[in-house]
Design an enzyme around this catalytic site. Structure first.
Site, PDB file in Angstrom:
ATOM      1  N   SER A 130       0.831  -1.205   0.000  1.00  0.00           N
ATOM      2  CA  SER A 130       0.000   0.000   0.000  1.00  0.00           C
ATOM      3  C   SER A 130       0.868   1.259   0.000  1.00  0.00           C
ATOM      4  O   SER A 130       1.709   1.420  -0.878  1.00  0.00           O
ATOM      5  CB  SER A 130      -0.958  -0.052   1.204  1.00  0.00           C
ATOM      6  N   ASP A 284      -8.280  -5.730  -5.748  1.00  0.00           N
ATOM      7  CA  ASP A 284      -8.005  -4.547  -4.934  1.00  0.00           C
ATOM      8  C   ASP A 284      -8.850  -3.381  -5.455  1.00  0.00           C
ATOM      9  O   ASP A 284      -8.784  -3.039  -6.641  1.00  0.00           O
ATOM     10  CB  ASP A 284      -6.519  -4.210  -5.023  1.00  0.00           C
ATOM     11  N   HIS A 313      -7.556  -5.517  -1.201  1.00  0.00           N
ATOM     12  CA  HIS A 313      -6.359  -4.774  -0.780  1.00  0.00           C
ATOM     13  C   HIS A 313      -5.692  -5.439   0.420  1.00  0.00           C
ATOM     14  O   HIS A 313      -4.466  -5.414   0.554  1.00  0.00           O
ATOM     15  CB  HIS A 313      -6.736  -3.336  -0.437  1.00  0.00           C
TER      16      HIS A 313
END
Length: 337
Positions: A130, A284, A313
């Protein structure tokens, strides 16, 4: 209470925005013996709601990243409550007056830490999930002669318009609390923080995750249990201004937004000489694989290796998806071979 990290006191730092972050500090933790690190230095920045402690799920004895063979440096993102943040800075950088800090600023400060304090001249790998993966891209573009390999998972080189809009939604949920008071709150805006967490949960996992009831694998009996817990976690464990400071960093993510590249993303991606594996999750909702496929095509030494997971995610969150973890381990080994 004794902290389990070290602090680099940087003094006043001039930021990309033209503002100054006064008495800036970067907190970090190292693992392994640098002198015996036969396989080099690994840099692990932190992600949105992560600290160096959460990064410990990405390495260990016998794993692809192993402190017995690597010198591991885990650096806390500015704004996460440990490094300089709205919640721990003195005026004039306290609370909502905390200046905008970019990924570029974060990586420039990390470069100072590695070179000025730790004496590191080369990095074998910058890896992260991320926002940590976004920093890996920045490392490759900002310091192409220093980085051997990067592995961003569930991340991107430039925050997409859709990702930006999602973040506006969670921000609006927090700031709608009447106790928010434009960031100068007397007590935490608990209702806003709970709303922030509930909205965030809808995007962190995929539609399939909820449809198939995979939340039960996390110990939740119902979707409401998950939503309540996410709301409670944000209300108990995060400062509202800290969350928004990091959110601003995320929204402004762009490896080309600096004098070296002048907004030319293709030029910035093309300048990354490091070996790279881009590892998105196909489900995601923040960082779709299409973005990474387009990036890989512009990078001279990049492979595009998407992974399909209903965890969305959060497939990359240590412990969630054993298949993703195994694939990530293989990709790390490939880059470090």
């Amino acid at each position: 209470m004794t902290s389990d990290y070290e602090t680099f006191e940087m003094g006043d730092v001039a930021l990309q925005s033209g503002a100054t972050l006064h008495n800036a500090r970067l907190t970090y933790k190292t693992y392994g013996d640098r002198a015996n690190a036969t396989r080099g230095t690994i840099l692990l920045p932190t992600f949105y709601t992560g600290t160096h402690n959460r990064n410990e799920g990405f390495f260990g004895p016998g794993r692809a990243i192993d402190p017995a063979r690597h010198y591991v440096i885990s650096v806390n993102l500015i704004g996460n409550g440990l490094s300089s943040s709205p919640s721990n800075s003195a005026p004039p950088c306290d609370g909502p007056r905390f200046p905008a800090v970019s990924f570029y600023d974060n990586v420039a400060c990390q470069h100072r830490l590695l070179t000025e304090v730790l004496g590191i001249e080369r990095i074998a790998l910058v890896m992260g999930w991320s926002m940590a993966g976004c920093q890996a891209y920045h490392w490759g573009a900002q310091y192409p002669d220093m980085v051997d390999a990067i592995l961003p998972c569930c991340a991107s080189a430039r925050t997409s318009p859709h990702n930006f809009v999602f973040l506006e939604g969670v921000k609006a949920a927090l700031c709608a609390d009447q106790d928010w008071k434009d960031g100068d709150y007397d007590s935490p805006p608990v209702r806003g923080l709970r709303a922030f967490g509930r909205v965030y949960a809808g995007w962190a996992f995929s539609q399939t995750f909820y449809r198939e009831g995979l939340y039960r694998q996390l110990g939740y009996k119902t979707i409401e249990d998950l939503l309540t817990d996410w709301g409670t976690d944000h209300a108990r464990n995060w400062d509202a201004n800290d969350l928004l400071a990091k959110l601003s960093t995320w929204q402004g993510g762009d490896i080309s937004a600096n004098p070296a590249y002048g907004g030319n993303l293709a030029a910035a991606l093309g300048a990354i000489r490091a070996r790279a594996i881009l590892m998105p999750c196909t489900q995601d909702l923040y960082f779709p694989p299409e973005d990474n496929a387009a990036e890989a095509a512009l990078m001279p030494n990049a492979e595009f290796r998407p992974y399909t997971s209903p965890w969305g995610h959060c497939a990359a969150n240590p412990g969630n998806d054993t298949g993703f973890t195994a694939a990530l381990e293989d990709n790390i080994r490939s880059l470090l071979a």
